[in-house]
Write an enzyme that holds these catalytic residues in place. Structure first.
Site, PDB file in Angstrom:
ATOM      1  N   THR A  18      14.281   2.952 -37.350  1.00 25.15           N
ATOM      2  CA  THR A  18      13.956   3.994 -37.365  1.00 25.15           C
ATOM      3  C   THR A  18      12.705   4.821 -37.348  1.00 25.15           C
ATOM      4  OG1 THR A  18      15.970   4.289 -39.137  1.00 25.15           O
ATOM      5  CG2 THR A  18      14.462   6.457 -39.024  1.00 25.15           C
ATOM      6  N   LYS A  39      23.061   8.091 -35.902  1.00 25.56           N
ATOM      7  CA  LYS A  39      23.024   7.487 -36.708  1.00 25.56           C
ATOM      8  C   LYS A  39      24.326   6.866 -37.316  1.00 25.56           C
ATOM      9  CE  LYS A  39      20.745   4.143 -40.708  1.00 25.56           C
ATOM     10  NZ  LYS A  39      20.253   2.794 -39.528  1.00 25.56           N
TER      11      LYS A  39
END
Length: 234
Positions: A18, A39
């Site tokens: 991330t 995501k």
């Protein structure tokens, strides 16, 4: 329609997919590019007045230039902080590759220069008893960005991950070395040299460990260590 779409995976869970994705998005924004990210499935979500929220998905939401509702960025939010397929079973939700592919295609039709789709864990993370997450970029035929944590054992994990990606018929578009922990591995430069020579993909950068830095500021700072030209040059 998104001009460039990449799937972001890692050699394992907790390697910094991330923060690397957010840094790439910040670098693209600095280059004047319109960015999107998602995501599709996230476990370990927190209960909030607005519903389940995942800190990784929130970081991606903050990093993109084209602002979108949370549920578009993270359409499958699961509360238990465990493997997604187990979390989905516990929540009574059915997760399939085709369902996730549908969410991704919905994002791909939006106008942007760069779209990042972040996976969960590593390349072979299960979605259910029959499918792994690799089926999603496989169906979409996406080039892959591989995040490699610079720690003992990373050469083996990186090489095996790259082999698996290519065995599935996909291209490793680039890799990023990350420091998910403060401790610097011994012989780090030797490791970087080996990966640069043998991984068969360009190194997009090596991100340092940032100490005493606000999490919200990290992506912009780390973006300065990246060269994303191979991702956006065409």
């Amino acid at each position: 329609m998104a001009k460039h779409t990449f799937f972001v995976t890692g050699t394992d869970t907790g390697v910094g997919k991330t923060i690397v994705s957010a840094a790439i998005l910040e670098a693209a924004k600095a280059a004047g590019k319109r960015t999107l990210a998602m995501k599709p499935i996230a476990s370990g979500c927190d209960q909030t007045p607005e519903g389940l929220r995942n800190e990784d998905a929130l970081m991606l939401q903050a990093a993109i230039t084209e602002k979108l509702p949370y549920d578009t960025i993270n359409p499958i939010a699961l509360e238990p902080a465990i493997a997604p397929h187990v979390a989905a079973q516990q929540a009574g939700k059915q997760v399939t590759a085709q369902r996730i592919v549908g969410f991704c295609r919905g994002m791909q039709i939006r106008p942007a220069d760069l779209l990042l789709i972040e996976g969960a864990g590593g390349w072979r993370v299960p979605l259910n008893d029959r499918e792994t997450y690799a089926a999603v970029p496989g169906e979409l035929k996406l080039p892959v960005i591989l995040v490699v944590p610079l720690q003992l054992g990373c050469i083996n994990h990186a090489m095996l991950s790259a082999e698996a990606i290519r065995a599935d018929g996909l291209v490793v578009a680039g890799w990023v070395g990350n420091h998910p922990e403060e401790q610097v591995m011994s012989c780090e430069q030797d490791t970087l040299n080996y990966l640069s020579t043998h991984l068969g993909a360009p190194c997009l950068g090596v991100l340092p460990w940032l100490e005493n830095t606000d999490t919200a500021e990290m992506p912009a700072i780390l973006s300065r260590y990246l060269n994303i030209t191979p991702l956006i040059e065409n």
